[in-house]
Design a protein around this motif. Structure first.
Motif, PDB file in Angstrom:
ATOM      1  N   PHE A  51       0.332  -1.332   0.186  1.00 33.15           N
ATOM      2  CA  PHE A  51      -0.294   0.268  -0.162  1.00 33.15           C
ATOM      3  C   PHE A  51       1.397   1.347  -0.036  1.00 33.15           C
ATOM      4  O   PHE A  51       1.411   1.148   1.340  1.00 33.15           O
ATOM      5  CB  PHE A  51      -0.780   0.004   1.368  1.00 33.15           C
ATOM      6  N   ARG A  92       1.203   4.588   1.024  1.00 27.99           N
ATOM      7  CA  ARG A  92      -0.072   5.745   1.672  1.00 27.99           C
ATOM      8  C   ARG A  92       0.599   7.475   1.567  1.00 27.99           C
ATOM      9  O   ARG A  92       1.775   7.335   2.161  1.00 27.99           O
ATOM     10  CB  ARG A  92      -1.137   5.535   2.589  1.00 27.99           C
ATOM     11  N   SER A  98      -3.115  10.688   4.272  1.00 31.38           N
ATOM     12  CA  SER A  98      -3.928   9.603   4.431  1.00 31.38           C
ATOM     13  C   SER A  98      -4.727   9.079   5.880  1.00 31.38           C
ATOM     14  O   SER A  98      -3.810   9.244   7.078  1.00 31.38           O
ATOM     15  CB  SER A  98      -3.425   8.139   3.887  1.00 31.38           C
ATOM     16  N   ARG A  99      -5.856   8.718   6.588  1.00 31.52           N
ATOM     17  CA  ARG A  99      -6.581   9.170   7.216  1.00 31.52           C
ATOM     18  C   ARG A  99      -6.123   7.490   8.273  1.00 31.52           C
ATOM     19  O   ARG A  99      -5.952   7.313   8.891  1.00 31.52           O
ATOM     20  CB  ARG A  99      -7.857   8.532   7.621  1.00 31.52           C
ATOM     21  N   HIS A 100      -5.949   6.252   7.381  1.00 27.10           N
ATOM     22  CA  HIS A 100      -5.283   5.272   7.442  1.00 27.10           C
ATOM     23  C   HIS A 100      -3.878   4.948   7.754  1.00 27.10           C
ATOM     24  O   HIS A 100      -3.348   4.732   6.113  1.00 27.10           O
ATOM     25  CB  HIS A 100      -6.612   3.967   6.857  1.00 27.10           C
ATOM     26  N   GLU A 153      -6.600  -3.693  -0.307  1.00 25.07           N
ATOM     27  CA  GLU A 153      -6.317  -1.572  -0.380  1.00 25.07           C
ATOM     28  C   GLU A 153      -7.821  -1.980   0.131  1.00 25.07           C
ATOM     29  O   GLU A 153      -8.111  -1.687   1.005  1.00 25.07           O
ATOM     30  CB  GLU A 153      -5.392  -1.411  -1.279  1.00 25.07           C
ATOM     31  N   THR A 154      -8.289  -2.528  -1.092  1.00 22.22           N
ATOM     32  CA  THR A 154      -9.608  -1.795  -0.346  1.00 22.22           C
ATOM     33  C   THR A 154     -10.831  -2.143   0.894  1.00 22.22           C
ATOM     34  O   THR A 154     -11.044  -1.564   1.461  1.00 22.22           O
ATOM     35  CB  THR A 154     -10.860  -2.238  -2.144  1.00 22.22           C
ATOM     36  N   TRP A 192      -9.202  -3.054   3.301  1.00 21.19           N
ATOM     37  CA  TRP A 192      -8.308  -2.563   4.025  1.00 21.19           C
ATOM     38  C   TRP A 192      -8.603  -1.581   4.158  1.00 21.19           C
ATOM     39  O   TRP A 192      -9.677  -0.674   6.005  1.00 21.19           O
ATOM     40  CB  TRP A 192      -7.063  -1.912   3.977  1.00 21.19           C
ATOM     41  N   LYS A 193      -9.765  -0.645   3.561  1.00 19.83           N
ATOM     42  CA  LYS A 193     -10.180   1.167   3.676  1.00 19.83           C
ATOM     43  C   LYS A 193     -11.666   0.722   5.008  1.00 19.83           C
ATOM     44  O   LYS A 193     -12.327   1.372   5.235  1.00 19.83           O
ATOM     45  CB  LYS A 193     -10.257   1.511   2.656  1.00 19.83           C
ATOM     46  N   ASN A 228     -10.535  -0.552   8.350  1.00 19.98           N
ATOM     47  CA  ASN A 228     -10.828   0.658   8.816  1.00 19.98           C
ATOM     48  C   ASN A 228     -11.847   2.158   8.968  1.00 19.98           C
ATOM     49  O   ASN A 228     -12.286   2.403   9.843  1.00 19.98           O
ATOM     50  CB  ASN A 228      -9.414   1.735   8.478  1.00 19.98           C
ATOM     51  N   ASP A 229     -13.150   2.575   8.068  1.00 21.19           N
ATOM     52  CA  ASP A 229     -13.922   2.630   7.913  1.00 21.19           C
ATOM     53  C   ASP A 229     -14.550   2.444   9.051  1.00 21.19           C
ATOM     54  O   ASP A 229     -15.110   3.545  10.143  1.00 21.19           O
ATOM     55  CB  ASP A 229     -14.295   3.002   6.966  1.00 21.19           C
ATOM     56  N   ARG A 237     -13.546   0.996  11.925  1.00 14.56           N
ATOM     57  CA  ARG A 237     -12.755   0.121  12.992  1.00 14.56           C
ATOM     58  C   ARG A 237     -13.531   0.669  14.594  1.00 14.56           C
ATOM     59  O   ARG A 237     -13.638  -0.812  15.667  1.00 14.56           O
ATOM     60  CB  ARG A 237     -11.663   0.715  13.303  1.00 14.56           C
TER      61      ARG A 237
END
Length: 248
Positions: free
Chosen positions: A2, A4, A8-10, A144-145, A147-148, A151-152, A154
């Motif tokens: 990844f 980033r 990046s937020r994450h 990656e998707t 992961w987002k 974490n969105d 979380r």
């Protein structure tokens, strides 16, 4: 893996690409409804877990020992009693953020759109935000998707971990292993968890049960009987069939 930016937020994962895929695949299999093939998969899963850091491998191996020591019928019954009857132990990520509100419908569409953008089409009786679905998608198709998405949501993952810990559930070990693959909880996510503990997920103010953790009808086939045992007629999550690669 990844790339980033600092804005990046994450943050980036703590595991390397292969370890993350292995961990998520293992957890996806084990967090699905236990079927007849589960015991057959235990040796393979244990070998895969041995390649992972101790923070992930140790709780997975504890859960595997629980599986081997428990008859399948008891596993299935406990799974239903944990995830279908207990409203705080929910495997659907958008439920923690949106509860039984109209916003949840939009969030579910966004999950499907995220899968489609990654080049796969979700077509299954299961909801697209089921934790096993998201983990399988991340392991097999687009880390990656996934992961987002994880974490969105979380705060929801942490709420599930807390609920399973409070219940003394063996499945707590699996969420503990998942948390070990994710960034440390802090800041805004900590505030969301505190709000969830205090209030439960949001609910519509008109026409719906206002008590915290009111069940989505899709999660509970008998919303008026929250304290009664539910059917064990589950459909296992199998993304090899439900998310075909290369669909438009």
């Amino acid at each position: 893996m990844f790339r980033r930016s600092r804005s990046s937020r994450h943050p980036a994962p703590r595991l390397d690409e292969q370890q993350l895929a292995t961990a998520w695949q293992v957890l996806s299999l084990l967090m699905d409804y236990p079927d007849e093939g589960l015991l057959d998969r235990v040796p393979v899963v244990r070998r895969a877990a041995a390649t992972l850091p101790a923070a992930v491998a140790d709780p997975v191996c504890r859960f595997l020992a629980f599986v081997e020591a428990t008859p399948l019928s008891a596993l299935q019954r406990e799974y239903v009693e944990t995830f279908d009857v207990t409203r705080r132990c929910c495997l659907y990520l958008t439920y923690f953020a949106h509860g039984d509100t109209r916003k949840r419908g939009l969030a579910l569409v966004q999950f499907k759109q995220a899968y489609r953008k990654a080049g796969v089409e979700f077509d299954a009786p299961e909801l697209p935000d089921h934790l096993s679905v998201v983990l399988e998608f991340g392991a097999a198709y687009d880390a990656e998707t996934a992961w987002k998405l994880l974490n969105d949501h979380r705060a929801g993952v942490e709420m599930l971990r807390i609920a399973l810990s409070d219940k003394g559930s063996a499945w707590h070990d699996l969420v503990l292993a998942l948390v070990a693959t994710l960034p440390e909880l802090k800041g805004e996510d900590e505030e969301k968890v505190a709000a969830l503990i205090a209030q439960g997920p949001p609910s519509e103010e008109v026409g719906l049960d206002l008590q915290p953790y009111a069940m989505d009808p899709r999660l509970n086939p008998h919303p008026g009987d929250d304290d009664l045992p539910h059917s064990t007629d589950h459909q296992p999550v199998d993304l090899g069939q439900t998310i075909p690669v290369g669909a438009p």
